[in-house]
Design an enzyme around this catalytic site. Structure first.
Site, PDB file in Angstrom:
ATOM      1  N   ASP A  37       0.842  -1.196   0.000  1.00  0.00           N
ATOM      2  CA  ASP A  37       0.000   0.000   0.000  1.00  0.00           C
ATOM      3  C   ASP A  37       0.875   1.244   0.000  1.00  0.00           C
ATOM      4  O   ASP A  37       1.627   1.472   0.956  1.00  0.00           O
ATOM      5  CB  ASP A  37      -0.878  -0.050   1.268  1.00  0.00           C
ATOM      6  CG  ASP A  37      -2.116   0.796   1.131  1.00  0.00           C
ATOM      7  OD1 ASP A  37      -2.043   1.868   0.495  1.00  0.00           O
ATOM      8  OD2 ASP A  37      -3.158   0.383   1.655  1.00  0.00           O
ATOM      9  N   ASP A  38       0.822   2.023  -1.064  1.00  0.00           N
ATOM     10  CA  ASP A  38       1.605   3.280  -1.159  1.00  0.00           C
ATOM     11  C   ASP A  38       3.113   3.043  -1.240  1.00  0.00           C
ATOM     12  O   ASP A  38       3.895   3.909  -0.831  1.00  0.00           O
ATOM     13  CB  ASP A  38       1.356   4.202   0.056  1.00  0.00           C
ATOM     14  CG  ASP A  38      -0.010   4.839   0.085  1.00  0.00           C
ATOM     15  OD1 ASP A  38      -0.787   4.625  -0.859  1.00  0.00           O
ATOM     16  OD2 ASP A  38      -0.294   5.564   1.060  1.00  0.00           O
ATOM     17  N   CYS A  73      -5.460   4.766  -3.625  1.00  0.00           N
ATOM     18  CA  CYS A  73      -5.724   3.348  -3.349  1.00  0.00           C
ATOM     19  C   CYS A  73      -6.910   2.744  -4.084  1.00  0.00           C
ATOM     20  O   CYS A  73      -6.746   1.872  -4.931  1.00  0.00           O
ATOM     21  CB  CYS A  73      -5.972   3.124  -1.859  1.00  0.00           C
ATOM     22  SG  CYS A  73      -4.667   3.737  -0.792  1.00  0.00           S
ATOM     23  N   ASP A 314      -0.319  -0.384  -4.886  1.00  0.00           N
ATOM     24  CA  ASP A 314      -1.480   0.240  -5.544  1.00  0.00           C
ATOM     25  C   ASP A 314      -1.131   1.577  -6.195  1.00  0.00           C
ATOM     26  O   ASP A 314      -1.655   1.930  -7.237  1.00  0.00           O
ATOM     27  CB  ASP A 314      -2.678   0.378  -4.578  1.00  0.00           C
ATOM     28  CG  ASP A 314      -2.300   0.995  -3.241  1.00  0.00           C
ATOM     29  OD1 ASP A 314      -1.130   1.410  -3.052  1.00  0.00           O
ATOM     30  OD2 ASP A 314      -3.183   1.075  -2.354  1.00  0.00           O
ATOM     31  N   ASN A 315      -0.230   2.324  -5.551  1.00  0.00           N
ATOM     32  CA  ASN A 315       0.216   3.599  -6.131  1.00  0.00           C
ATOM     33  C   ASN A 315       1.561   3.935  -5.503  1.00  0.00           C
ATOM     34  O   ASN A 315       1.985   3.271  -4.556  1.00  0.00           O
ATOM     35  CB  ASN A 315      -0.809   4.719  -5.876  1.00  0.00           C
ATOM     36  CG  ASN A 315      -1.234   4.822  -4.424  1.00  0.00           C
ATOM     37  OD1 ASN A 315      -2.338   4.397  -4.076  1.00  0.00           O
ATOM     38  ND2 ASN A 315      -0.369   5.341  -3.562  1.00  0.00           N
TER      39      ASN A 315
END
Ligand SMILES: *[C@@H]1O[C@H](CO)[C@@H](O)[C@H](O)[C@H]1NC(C)=O
Ligand SMILES: *[C@@H]1O[C@H](CO)[C@@H](O)[C@H](O)[C@H]1NC(C)=O
Ligand SMILES: *[C@@H]1O[C@H](CO)[C@@H](O)[C@H](O)[C@H]1NC(C)=O
Ligand SMILES: *[C@@H]1O[C@H](CO)[C@@H](O)[C@H](O)[C@H]1NC(C)=O
Ligand SMILES: *[C@@H]1O[C@H](CO)[C@@H](O)[C@H](O)[C@H]1NC(C)=O
Length: 588
Positions: A37-38, A73, A314-315
């Protein structure tokens, strides 16, 4: 005699084909898909994950030009699990009405996305960790997320509580994991599902989505704190600093819109931000250990060679670049160019690929691995596994609607995280052997153009008059000619569907004689591109409101009109001309 030999040969061929098919069927590969995540690529986080390096990067291929298409997200995850651009899913935010799990459900995707298709293809499917935002302890069973043989979802409002996670297993009442480290809990659950998956004869898909290295967000508190890490990792990386690239807290402002108005960060903030970066690396160590645990279990059970392992995020994330507090939501390279590492059958070992790929391509890739038919409404194509396989194209279509958010202690304003309005934009990455460009149009109509061959840090916006030297050349052409092409390509991509997303030049040039930027720069086409309607916005909206997004349709070359083009009627007819049959043969 000859005839008999011939018949025997035919029989042998038929037999071996039948046997081959059976073998292929018996040995359909498994897929383990890890999504953090991130996680950044540009703050060097992968350099601090020795097990990811040992078991994935060294044994597989890293895709250096892999992109998310929305730097947030939930929209990014919906893009990933559906294979559709965000403007087609219309899940564009983390919360309703524009996004979040409820919007995913109301758009009809809960019965029509990757895990469902994989189950239809004969796979057992498992998921643990965060699926989407606004998937909560209240709506977890209304409906239960579709398509899983086994699931154990992290739920809001405790998703980002590193030491107070709530999980719902197989649609049952949520259970609280107070005091346990969330990424470790996810790792344990993943090991459990892996054991279950391996013991069944069906091939399996297991997605693992720990929250590291996302910021810690406590229920009811409106700030994003540095991520929490397990005590066993507290001593690590005391010397790490955010890479001091040219765009790190520059003396002169950079970027556009709200970013260009940010004050320079002072030493107190920078010190804190470096510590913020260290906390992210420490949080990732739990994931790094889990990767080893997964690979060992696959190996111990003799299925490692039949299993693909994907590792991505996700990013991306920025800390200090363009003077920004920690965060994502931007179109800059830090936020969209993200890790993708793949190992498995047919994947190059220890390779670095520079094919341009995006999250839109991963659902097609996974279905292809599963031997299932690709869907005609996919907006992407399977990614190449080796250098020899032809890559897709040169472009990545990036979109964003809504607000920018500052994270970290100093990103607060009046006791809550800072929100930057007007953060709606379209962006385009275009990468070929001899060019490397970023073009964006904001909802304020501001534009950005960076020549990333010479300016990889995106510090010199060639789209503003002060920077626009009449001498500047890209591919031998002036900025005006380049921008006209990029803007028109963006006009196609911002409402593209299926093959108009994967082969956008063909919408403009149906004869097929233009397939990339260099061929679009032929001088005979200057007028055609100059006279195109321009991408613009009449208003900054928090979601995808087509009426506020200016012209929708470009001129098509060779269709009437003296200069070789005319607008395709009105925008209500815009969908049809852009949709023509998907041609999977482009990918070999
Ligand atoms: C996207 O969803 C929003 C919120 O429901 C809606 O207002 C908007 O019209 C939708 N956009 C499109 C293009 O369907
Ligand atoms: C931890 O989560 C439980 C619910 O799962 C909640 O009741 C409790 O208040 C939470 N504790 C904190 C400190 O947020
Ligand atoms: C540095 O900036 C932060 C955040 O803007 C501010 O709170 C702090 O007072 C500043 N510190 C100094 C020494 O100027
Ligand atoms: C947002 O953009 C509009 C123009 O569309 C402008 O009038 C407004 O001041 C901007 N708001 C902020 C907070 O920057
Ligand atoms: C952007 O430009 C278009 C076309 O010139 C114009 O109609 C629109 O009002 C502008 N939008 C803003 C937010 O200034």
């Amino acid at each position: 005699m000859l005839l008999a030999v011939f018949q025997l040969l035919c029989l042998l061929i038929i037999l071996s084909v039948m046997l081959g098919t059976q073998l292929a069927e018996a040995k359909r590969p498994n897929i383990v898909f890890i999504i953090t995540d991130d996680q950044d690529l540009h703050l060097d986080s992968l350099e601090y994950m020795p097990r990811v390096k040992k078991y994935l990067t060294n044994e597989g291929t890293i895709y250096k030009r892999h992109y998310c298409t929305v730097a947030l997200c939930c929209p990014s995850r919906v893009n990933l699990w559906t294979g559709k651009a965000a403007h087609n899913t219309n899940v564009t935010d983390v919360v309703p009405p524009y996004g979040g799990y409820p919007k995913f459900v109301s758009q009809g995707y809960n019965t029509d996305y990757l895990p469902v298709w994989l189950q239809e293809a004969g796979y057992n499917t498992y998921y643990t960790g965060k699926l989407f935002n606004s998937h909560t302890i209240e709506n977890y069973n209304n409906p239960v997320a579709g398509g899983f043989t086994g699931s154990d979802f992290l739920l809001d409002p405790y998703t980002y509580s590193y030491y107070n996670a709530s999980f719902s297993r197989n649609g049952e009442k949520p259970i609280s994991f107070t005091g346990q480290y969330s990424p470790d809990v996810v790792a344990d659950k993943a090991f459990g599902f892996l054991e279950e998956a391996i013991s069944d004869e069906k091939p399996f898909f297991l997605a693992i989505a720990p929250i590291a290295p996302h910021s810690d967000v406590q229920m009811g508190k409106l700030h994003f704190n540095e991520p929490k890490y397990a005590p066993r990792h507290a001593h690590l990386f005391k010397d790490y600093k955010i890479p001091r690239t040219k765009n790190f807290n520059p003396d002169k402002p950079s970027g556009a819109n709200w970013i260009a108005n940010l004050p320079q960060l002072n030493d107190t903030v920078i010190k804190y931000n470096d510590e913020f970066g260290r906390a992210r690396l420490r949080a990732l160590q739990s994931v790094d250990e889990m990767v080893e645990g997964i690979v060992q279990r696959l190996s111990d059970n003799g299925v490692l060679d039949d299993t693909y392992i994907f590792y991505t995020s996700d990013n991306g994330f920025h800390i200090g670049q363009h003077r920004m507090h920690p965060g994502k939501t931007c179109g800059y390279e830090t936020d969209i160019n993200i890790p993708l590492i793949v190992r498995g059958p047919g994947i190059g070992v220890g390779k670095v690929l520079d094919a341009v790929t995006s999250h839109t391509d991963l659902a097609p890739t996974l279905l292809k691995i599963a031997g299932a038919e690709l869907r005609h409404d996919f907006d992407g194509l399977p990614i190449p596994f080796t250098e020899e396989q032809k890559g897709k194209t040169e472009h990545v279509n990036v979109e964003y609607w809504g607000r920018g958010i500052a994270e970290g202690k100093h990103g607060t304003e009046g006791g809550r995280f800072t929100i930057y309005a007007n953060n709606t934009y379209k962006a385009l990455r275009l990468i070929g052997d001899t060019y490397n460009l970023y073009y964006s149009v904001w909802c304020t109509n501001e534009t950005e153009l960076y020549d990333m061959t010479r300016d990889p840090e995106q510090m010199h916006n060639l789209a503003v008059p002060e920077q626009l030297s009449s001498e500047y050349r890209i591919l031998g052409r002036g900025i005006k000619d380049i921008t006209a092409r990029l803007d028109t390509l963006m006009m196609v991509l911002k409402s593209c569907k299926a093959s108009s997303c994967t082969d956008p030049w063909k919408v403009l040039h149906p004869q097929g004689d233009v397939s990339d930027l260099p061929s679009a720069l032929k001088s005979g086409l200057d007028t055609f591109y100059e006279e195109q309607p321009k991408v613009s916005f009449s208003k900054c909206e928090p979601g995808y409101i087509v009426e506020s997004e200016g012209p929708q349709v470009p001129f098509v070359f060779g269709q009437g009109a003296s200069h070789g083009g005319f607008p395709l009627q009105d925008s209500s007819e815009s969908q049809n001309p852009l949709e023509y049959g998907q041609d999977w043969s482009i990918w070999t």
